[in-house]
Design a protein around this motif. Structure first.
Motif, short mmCIF file in Angstrom:
data_model
loop_
_atom_site.label_atom_id
_atom_site.label_comp_id
_atom_site.label_asym_id
_atom_site.label_seq_id
_atom_site.Cartn_x
_atom_site.Cartn_y
_atom_site.Cartn_z
N GLU A 5 68.17 -106.53 72.83
CA GLU A 5 67.69 -106.70 71.45
C GLU A 5 68.48 -107.77 70.71
OE1 GLU A 5 65.63 -106.38 67.93
OE2 GLU A 5 65.08 -105.59 69.89
N THR A 6 69.79 -107.74 70.83
CA THR A 6 70.60 -108.70 70.08
C THR A 6 70.43 -110.11 70.64
OG1 THR A 6 72.52 -108.08 71.40
CG2 THR A 6 72.30 -107.04 69.25
N THR A 9 66.94 -111.38 69.65
CA THR A 9 66.92 -111.65 68.21
C THR A 9 67.69 -112.93 67.91
OG1 THR A 9 66.70 -109.30 67.71
CG2 THR A 9 67.46 -110.72 65.92
N ARG A 12 65.51 -115.84 68.76
CA ARG A 12 64.47 -116.07 67.75
C ARG A 12 65.06 -116.78 66.53
NH1 ARG A 12 63.11 -110.77 68.76
NH2 ARG A 12 63.37 -110.15 66.60
N TRP A 13 66.24 -116.32 66.08
CA TRP A 13 66.92 -117.00 64.98
C TRP A 13 67.24 -118.43 65.36
CZ3 TRP A 13 66.81 -115.99 60.13
CH2 TRP A 13 66.80 -114.68 59.64
N MET A 66 73.06 -111.09 62.98
CA MET A 66 72.06 -110.06 62.77
C MET A 66 72.64 -108.65 62.69
SD MET A 66 70.76 -110.53 66.41
CE MET A 66 72.17 -111.06 67.22
N ASN A 183 66.32 -109.19 61.54
CA ASN A 183 65.38 -110.00 62.31
C ASN A 183 64.82 -111.12 61.46
OD1 ASN A 183 64.87 -108.73 65.00
ND2 ASN A 183 64.50 -106.94 63.71
#
Length: 194
Positions: A5-6, A9, A12-13, A66, A183
């Protein structure tokens, strides 16, 4: 699950931040192409020859940040932090955000500046800045997946930038969505082959 997940994410950032900073995206790509070229794949052996790209990854992780809060901690003995006495058995809620966004070491923290992680020569690591980069926490509670996350960011993001230009197709909105992690809002982009 936490590592997947991290890292996803952060990626994506990273796409969003690089679209918002096309000059930095090009500088990273130029460095990658000068070292790796187009005839082979990026490997971890290339890392020492890519100081700007490595600095950009650190800055992406600082800006993305995040996980602004980490788990509760209990003071095992009375201590003083920032001039305030914290009694034994007090629960504390450390905030990585305060270091990554409000620390004097990170001048103009709202800007994406990979150069802050490099010395004046543009090649040597700026140790003072790197030591303040705590995206993975500190000490015995530091993220055990840090090595894998750094490897994934280096190989995945580097491979994308070697072959594609990231271009926005809509206005860029850097406002985070709050949840278990911060997110980016859903976005679309053009992934243009080079």
């Amino acid at each position: 699950m936490a590592g997947m997940e991290t890292t996803s994410t952060t990626l994506r950032w990273a796409l969003l931040i690089l679209m918002d900073n096309p000059d930095k995206q090009e500088k990273i790509r130029d460095e990658l192409l000068s070292v790796v070229g187009r005839s082979r794949r990026l490997t971890m052996a290339d890392k020492p020859k890519l100081p700007y790209f490595v600095a950009a990854i650190n800055e992406l992780q600082r800006v993305a940040n995040m996980l602004p809060f980490i788990f509760f901690h209990r003071c095992t003995e009375g201590t003083v932090i920032g001039g305030k006495f914290i009694p034994e058995d007090t629960l504390t809620f450390p905030q990585i955000f305060s270091v990554m966004k409000e620390d004097a070491v990170f001048e103009r923290p709202e800007e994406f500046l990979p150069e802050r992680f490099l010395a004046e020569d543009g090649k040597t690591v700026n140790r003072a800045t790197l030591e303040r980069m705590v995206a993975f926490g500190l000490g015995k509670r530091q993220c055990v997946g840090e090595g894998l996350a750094r490897l994934e960011m280096f190989l995945v993001l580097g491979s994308i930038l070697l072959h594609y230009r990231l271009e926005p197709t809509e206005p860029i909105d850097m406002t985070p969505q709050f949840g278990q992690v911060l997110n980016p809002k859903p976005f679309k982009c053009r992934v243009a082959p080079l």
